[in-house]
Design a protein around this motif. Structure first.
Motif, short mmCIF file in Angstrom:
data_model
loop_
_atom_site.label_atom_id
_atom_site.label_comp_id
_atom_site.label_asym_id
_atom_site.label_seq_id
_atom_site.Cartn_x
_atom_site.Cartn_y
_atom_site.Cartn_z
N ALA A 512 38.53 35.06 33.47
CA ALA A 512 37.09 35.13 33.68
C ALA A 512 36.76 35.98 34.89
N ASN A 513 37.56 35.88 35.93
CA ASN A 513 37.34 36.72 37.10
C ASN A 513 37.51 38.20 36.76
N TYR A 514 38.48 38.48 35.90
CA TYR A 514 38.72 39.88 35.53
C TYR A 514 37.50 40.45 34.79
N PHE A 515 37.04 39.71 33.79
CA PHE A 515 35.88 40.21 33.02
C PHE A 515 34.62 40.27 33.87
N MET A 516 34.54 39.40 34.87
CA MET A 516 33.32 39.37 35.68
C MET A 516 33.30 40.46 36.73
N THR A 517 34.49 40.86 37.22
CA THR A 517 34.53 41.84 38.31
C THR A 517 35.07 43.19 37.85
N SER A 520 33.56 44.60 34.51
CA SER A 520 32.16 44.97 34.72
C SER A 520 32.06 46.25 35.53
#
Length: 534
Positions: A512-517, A520
């Motif tokens: 989730a951190n990867y997709f969020m930062t 993006s």
């Protein structure tokens, strides 16, 4: 300037008589009933001044309050040296002889028998005389005088004594005597025979009292008796004397309250302002709690209104309104029209009934321009054109002489018929009367509700009960009775679970951190770079 000054004095408006003080005076014997009462003397002075601007009224109320408090005070044991009334040689523990008449001894230990092992007093005189305080049958006395002026007794009271006695010989006797004085004046004098000759009493504790009235500042205490067989005389110890007396405290307080009222004679005051003032005093009550003057709403019983009661009232007003709203008829016009028609018909009949008068009129003959037809038996036809002008002539066919003679009468009758026809044509036509439209049930309810609200009046509609009633009327018009029905909401089964959310724990999710930062950021960079590829 006209000045009017009026002075009114009302004295002794309220006088509360104190029965406690009346029962506790200098002549009261014994103890008074404790308590507190008041004597209130109230005087009211009203001063009025009037000038061109208005009327000023100053009301001054003066209250003199006399508070009387009655208590029963006690001196404590005045034969206890620690209280300061007697010295150690005159105490009631009988360690030392007080002094007096006849023989006496002060034994101790077992010689005091039931009085204890400390010292006690023994009466050893066998004489039979009168004591100093006037008691007969005396052989020995123990006597002393006590000053109690520090107590400031002036409203009476009671003297209470206690004494322990052990009389081994039944033939002996012992007594207790107390005299109270105010200066040289005897206030009371009392003698109690504790154990008379011939009474086997042994060890006893005796208690007695003497009531008195007025002032008291001195006590004389005498304990005496006889040892008849001269074996073991009467023994006594532990003498105590307590003075209970009345104390009357009087406190006088004065309260002065001044209220100034000004009535302005201002004719320019608007009706609206007067209505507001009247409304304020109509629904509020003045509270005169010194020093603040306030107005508080009047507490009136509230009338309870329900949806059903208001709905019934609206239905009643609506039905009553339907019965009273009858269509209006213009009766005078119809009567006048019928009367005019009857009068015209009566005139016409009178004209028709008049006798026929034959008048010989020579008919004017004109040369015919057309061929004259042969006479026939048919009646002549009269042509009359109402629209023709005055210059036009009528053409009349005259077949014979008889017809000529009858023609004037026929012409006269035809003229009358024409006149009747003309009058009938000239009568005004009646305009059709519009029938009142039937009101719907909702309109009738609306009128009934408006009527109910108007009955409250301009001021009454703002009262609490009428405000509630108005709200219910609105609900009745809106037909929202179900709004007042309590609906029980059913609880959804399984809506709440026993699962607890983790507390003080942060669970990391790398994807989730990867997709969020990272992802993006890459997407945003592609958007920025796309503008250079064009």
């Amino acid at each position: 300037m006209t000045r009017l000054k009026h002075l009114l004095l009302v004295a002794l408006l309220c006088f509360c008589y104190s029965s406690l003080k009346a029962d506790c005076t200098n002549t009261t014997i014994g103890l008074c009933t404790p308590g507190t009462e008041e004597i209130i003397v109230e005087s009211i002075t009203e001063e009025t001044e009037q000038d061109g601007t208005g009327i000023t009224t100053i009301i001054t109320t003066t209250s003199d309050i006399t508070t009387t408090t009655i208590t029963n005070e006690t001196s404590g044991n005045i034969l206890d040296g620690s209280n300061g009334y007697v010295s150690s040689s005159k105490e009631g523990d009988m360690d030392i002889d007080w002094g007096g008449q006849g023989g006496a001894s002060m034994p101790s230990g077992s010689s005091c028998y039931g009085l204890g092992t400390d010292k006690c007093a023994m009466i050893t005189g066998s004489g039979n005389s009168t004591s100093t305080m006037g008691v007969s049958g005396m052989g020995t006395t123990f006597i002393q005088t006590i000053d109690i002026s520090d107590l400031t007794i002036d409203k009476g009271g009671k003297v209470v004594y206690t004494i322990s006695v052990d009389k081994q010989d039944s033939q002996d006797r012992i007594y207790m005597h107390i005299t109270g004085r105010n200066g040289n004046t005897s206030v009371f004098s009392g003698t109690d025979i504790l154990s008379e000759t011939g009474v086997t009493s042994g060890y006893q504790q005796y208690t007695g009292n003497f009531d008195f009235a007025g002032s008291l500042n001195t006590l004389i205490v005498e304990v005496g008796g006889r040892d008849i067989n001269l074996a073991i005389g009467p023994l006594f110890d532990d003498v105590s004397i307590n003075v209970l007396y009345n104390v009357v405290n009087t406190i006088v307080t004065q309260e002065i309250t001044t209220v100034e009222m000004f009535i302005a004679l201002n004719t320019d005051v608007s009706t609206e302002i007067i209505d507001v003032v009247e409304t304020i005093f109509e629904f509020n009550e003045p509270i005169e709690d010194a020093p603040v003057f306030t107005l508080e709403p009047m507490e009136e019983p509230m009338e309870e209104f329900t949806y059903e009661s208001v709905e019934m009232e609206v239905e009643f007003e609506a039905d009553f309104g339907m019965e009273m709203d009858m269509p209006e008829f213009d009766m005078p016009v119809e009567i006048e029209t019928e009367m005019s028609m009857e009068m015209e018909m009566a005139d016409l009949e009178m004209e028709m009934e008049m006798p026929e008068v034959e008048i010989d009129v020579e008919p004017q003959t004109e040369e015919p321009t057309m061929d004259i037809q042969e006479p026939t038996d048919e009646e002549p036809v009269v042509e009359n054109d109402m629209d023709s002008g005055p210059d036009e002539t009528e053409e009349v066919e005259q077949p014979d002489s008889e017809a000529t003679e009858e023609s004037p009468m026929e012409d006269e009758g035809s003229n009358e018929q024409e006149d009747v026809q003309q009058e009938e044509k000239q009568e005004p036509t009646e305009e059709p009367v519009e029938e009142p439209k039937q009101e719907t049930k909702q309109e009738q309810k609306q009128k009934a509700a408006t009527k109910i609200v108007k009955k409250m009046g301009d001021k009454g509609r703002y009262e609490t009960t009428n405000q509630i009633k108005t709200l219910i009327v609105m609900q009745v018009l809106a037909n929202s009775k179900s709004f007042f029905v309590d609906t029980q909401l059913s609880e959804v089964q399984g809506f709440f679970t026993d699962v607890e959310l983790p507390d003080t724990t942060i669970a990391d999710n790398n994807i989730a951190n990867y997709f969020m930062t990272v992802d993006s950021d890459n997407t945003f960079n592609q958007i920025v770079d796309s503008q250079y590829n064009r």
